[in-house]
Scaffold this motif. Structure first.
Motif, PDB file in Angstrom:
ATOM      1  N   GLN A   1      77.576   8.802  -8.807  1.00 33.15           N
ATOM      2  CA  GLN A   1      76.550   8.988  -9.831  1.00 33.15           C
ATOM      3  C   GLN A   1      75.244   8.419  -9.284  1.00 33.15           C
ATOM      4  O   GLN A   1      74.951   7.235  -9.441  1.00 33.15           O
ATOM      5  CB  GLN A   1      76.957   8.277 -11.128  1.00 33.15           C
ATOM      6  N   LEU A   2      74.475   9.254  -8.626  1.00 31.50           N
ATOM      7  CA  LEU A   2      73.228   8.805  -8.033  1.00 31.50           C
ATOM      8  C   LEU A   2      72.092   8.897  -9.041  1.00 31.50           C
ATOM      9  O   LEU A   2      72.062   9.812  -9.874  1.00 31.50           O
ATOM     10  CB  LEU A   2      72.904   9.647  -6.789  1.00 31.50           C
ATOM     11  N   ALA A   3      71.173   7.958  -8.967  1.00 32.38           N
ATOM     12  CA  ALA A   3      70.051   7.927  -9.906  1.00 32.38           C
ATOM     13  C   ALA A   3      69.254   9.224  -9.836  1.00 32.38           C
ATOM     14  O   ALA A   3      69.125   9.832  -8.764  1.00 32.38           O
ATOM     15  CB  ALA A   3      69.147   6.737  -9.592  1.00 32.38           C
ATOM     16  N   PRO A   4      68.717   9.674 -10.949  1.00 30.21           N
ATOM     17  CA  PRO A   4      67.975  10.944 -10.962  1.00 30.21           C
ATOM     18  C   PRO A   4      66.646  10.839 -10.221  1.00 30.21           C
ATOM     19  O   PRO A   4      66.116   9.754  -9.984  1.00 30.21           O
ATOM     20  CB  PRO A   4      67.753  11.206 -12.458  1.00 30.21           C
ATOM     21  N   VAL A   5      66.114  11.999  -9.889  1.00 37.79           N
ATOM     22  CA  VAL A   5      64.788  12.108  -9.289  1.00 37.79           C
ATOM     23  C   VAL A   5      63.822  12.541 -10.378  1.00 37.79           C
ATOM     24  O   VAL A   5      64.041  13.548 -11.047  1.00 37.79           O
ATOM     25  CB  VAL A   5      64.794  13.119  -8.129  1.00 37.79           C
ATOM     26  N   VAL A   6      62.742  11.807 -10.571  1.00 37.71           N
ATOM     27  CA  VAL A   6      61.828  12.063 -11.684  1.00 37.71           C
ATOM     28  C   VAL A   6      60.944  13.275 -11.398  1.00 37.71           C
ATOM     29  O   VAL A   6      60.819  14.183 -12.225  1.00 37.71           O
ATOM     30  CB  VAL A   6      60.965  10.821 -11.968  1.00 37.71           C
ATOM     31  N   THR A   7      60.310  13.295 -10.232  1.00 31.05           N
ATOM     32  CA  THR A   7      59.394  14.382  -9.866  1.00 31.05           C
ATOM     33  C   THR A   7      59.891  15.048  -8.592  1.00 31.05           C
ATOM     34  O   THR A   7      60.151  14.374  -7.600  1.00 31.05           O
ATOM     35  CB  THR A   7      57.970  13.852  -9.640  1.00 31.05           C
TER      36      THR A   7
END
Length: 622
Positions: A303-309
């Motif tokens: 579960q990798l942290a999301p990418v915002v942009t």
């Protein structure tokens, strides 16, 4: 180096103090300690922003510069739910991508770019496991869009009748505005990017050392591979990986696991095409790869942290921004043209590069390293004393050295590389975005007259203050130059006709030194190489510097690379030694002070210095 002082008094301060210590590798941090006073730089500031977001706090890199202490940042930190940053929906980064300025820059290079890449070498545990590694890499490929780029026009540049690249700028050579695309999640398969390579018995020698499992922390008996053997096989596999890269086919990543058996830590050679990665990106990718591998090994789904942009959104925004930057055109013309005197416009005196002759295959290298007692004040005390940044000090020393080396008391023209993740759009957050964001822009530096018998005195103060102000006069850390040079047809030709700096400088920030533990950088990284030997050199002389955190303290390490036809090793060594001498002298300076960019009122440097001298005199009289 450790901080100190008052301990955190709020939960937000406690989180930020812990993140300061984690990012900068210090034992403890007090709430009044400044991020840059402890050795931080612009790249580690981006790391801090990313880790703060993962902890539920939103800060921006500009906040780290404006509010440098834990207490100051805590006062402006915002809980994620209340931040103004817009998180994109899943899949927003998939589809056609408009080329960024640095992609245009690469496409203009003469020669093959298929292997233009960066390689990182990690020490990894013996039981890494091909299946675990493949599953972890798949999670990383699916999370980070840039790793799924395909550039169908990234072939050889078309030749014109005179043998040079054809077409008009922007767009001379290869195709630019078509053929670049991010493929859908799952379309790039990790099993096609990973290979396991058995290391031969001839490389293995028995030792009594013990290693530690990175997950359980338990010790294990271990053998070792001779350093020279590792270097050879790393170089061989990195070169093979470069031949396997294919931007036109969407093959941007190659990973080689060098498996030395069940009792020996192996090596992981990770090669990524430069279109997809930069120095900041590695600080995102490698922790993600380790986190994904740990999850898979423990039977969990990564579960990798999301990418915002997304990279795609950033590229589109840059093209929109280019038409608003035309007011900077005169600045860049003045920078490149100089003042019209007879000092060579700030060049280093080399002959013009020949793209057919001066290639990476002819490039030569020299590496010099400064000890901790010199490096530490360059990174911490001096930038703090002058309310500046590490680059202010390093470039002041370089400008002094070039002036001495060329024998001309004049300005120095050079290309400066930056991380490029500038905060020009308030709703954008690039702290978790992987890609090649580098900016390259010309700067003209004049450190003023130098007394080489007393570099630590007035020469140091004058050079640092002048160079700091010359850099601060450049809007948004130079991002506008690439927009006008490559993205605006109305300004591109005019800038392309200007002189090209012969010298380039890039400070890559602080990196962890090889520590002999698994999932840490390996000593053999320098053997990995980089680019196709037939690719034309962009500069006659380049300096790539970084700081290695060692058990003895931070060491500044600079690699000087030059066109072998244009300089002799003795000439480059003379310049490198002059820079080391200049930085050593600057490191002994005990003063500091403000410059005009630090103030809200318009005062000249002379007025500021006179006021400071008057205050000193008053204090001395008491």
């Amino acid at each position: 180096m450790a901080g100190g002082g008052r301990e955190p008094g709020t939960p937000v301060e406690a989180v930020l103090a812990g993140l300061f210590a984690e990012v900068l590798g210090v034992a403890s941090v007090g709430v009044e300690d400044g991020f840059f006073d402890l050795g931080g730089d612009s790249i580690s500031a981006i790391q801090l922003v990313a880790r703060a977001r993962a902890a539920g706090l939103v800060i921006a890199p500009r906040d780290v510069f404006a509010h440098q202490s834990v207490r100051g940042l805590a006062s402006v930190a915002v809980e994620e739910a209340h931040a103004g940053v817009v998180s994109e929906p899943e899949g927003a980064g998939v589809g056609p991508v408009r080329p960024t300025p640095i992609m245009h820059w690469l496409a203009e290079r003469q020669g093959p770019i298929g292997g233009f890449s960066q390689t990182v070498v990690l020490r990894v545990p013996p039981d890494l496991g091909l299946d675990h590694l493949t599953a972890a890499l798949q999670a990383v490929l699916d999370r980070h869009d840039a790793l799924r780029l395909i550039w169908r026009d990234a072939g050889e540049p078309a030749a014109s009748a005179d043998g040079g690249p054809s077409g008009d700028s922007p767009g001379a050579g290869r195709g630019f505005d078509a053929g670049l695309e991010v493929l859908p999640v799952g379309s790039v398969r990790a099993d096609g990017c990973v290979r396991r390579v058995e290391v031969g018995d001839a490389l293995i020698t028995a030792t009594a050392g013990r290693g530690k499992d990175p997950v359980s922390g338990e010790g294990r008996a271990e053998e070792a591979v001779r350093d020279e053997g590792w270097a050879g096989v790393v170089a061989e596999q990195a070169a093979w990986s470069r031949t396997r890269l294919d931007p036109a086919g969407g093959r941007m990543v190659q990973v080689a696991w060098l498996d030395a058996g069940p009792r020996v830590s192996g090596r992981l050679v990770v090669t990524v095409h430069h279109l997809c990665v930069d120095g900041v990106s590695w600080r995102i990718l490698l922790p993600d790869l380790f986190a994904a591998w740990t999850a898979v090994r423990q039977g969990r789904k990564p579960q990798l942290a999301p990418v915002v942009t997304s990279l795609r959104t950033w590229a589109r925004r840059l093209h929109d921004e280019a038409r608003h930057r035309t007011g900077e055109l005169d600045l860049w013309i003045r920078t490149l043209d100089g003042d019209g005197d007879d000092n060579g416009n700030g060049d280093t005196g080399a002959a013009t590069l020949d793209p057919g002759t001066d290639t990476f295959g002819t490039q030569r290298h020299l590496t010099v390293e400064l000890p901790p007692e010199v490096t530490e004040p360059l990174l911490t005390r001096l930038p703090a004393a002058f309310h500046g940044r590490v680059n202010d000090v390093l470039l002041a020393g370089l400008a002094l050295a070039v002036a001495r080396w060329t024998g001309r008391d004049a300005s120095v023209l050079l290309d400066l590389e930056g991380h490029g993740r500038e905060e020009i759009f308030p709703e954008v957050d690039l702290s978790r975005t992987v890609g090649w964001f580098t900016t390259m822009y010309p700067v003209r530096l004049d450190p003023g007259p130098a007394d080489w018998d007393d570099l630590s005195g007035d020469t140091a103060a004058r050079a640092i203050k002048r160079v700091k102000e010359q850099l601060r006069a450049i809007p948004d850390n130079g991002i506008g130059y690439g927009l006008l040079r490559h993205l605006d047809p109305g300004t591109a030709a005019e800038l392309a006709a200007r002189p090209v700096p012969e010298l380039a400088f890039n400070y890559l920030g602080r990196v962890e030194a090889p520590a002999g533990t698994d999932w840490a950088p390996a000593e053999e990284a320098e053997a990995a190489g980089g680019h196709d030997p037939a690719l034309a050199l962009p500069h006659a002389l380049e300096v790539n510097a970084l700081t290695r955190d060692t058990p003895q303290g931070p060491c500044l390490r600079a690699t000087w690379s030059w066109a072998g036809r244009l300089y002799t090793p003795e000439q480059v060594r003379e310049l490198a030694e002059a820079w080391a001498a200049a930085l050593t002298g600057l490191s002994l300076h005990t003063g500091g002070g403000l410059t005009p960019s630090d103030l809200l009122v318009p005062l000249s440097q002379e007025e500021i210095d006179a006021f400071a001298a008057e205050l000193d005199a008053e204090w001395s009289a008491r």
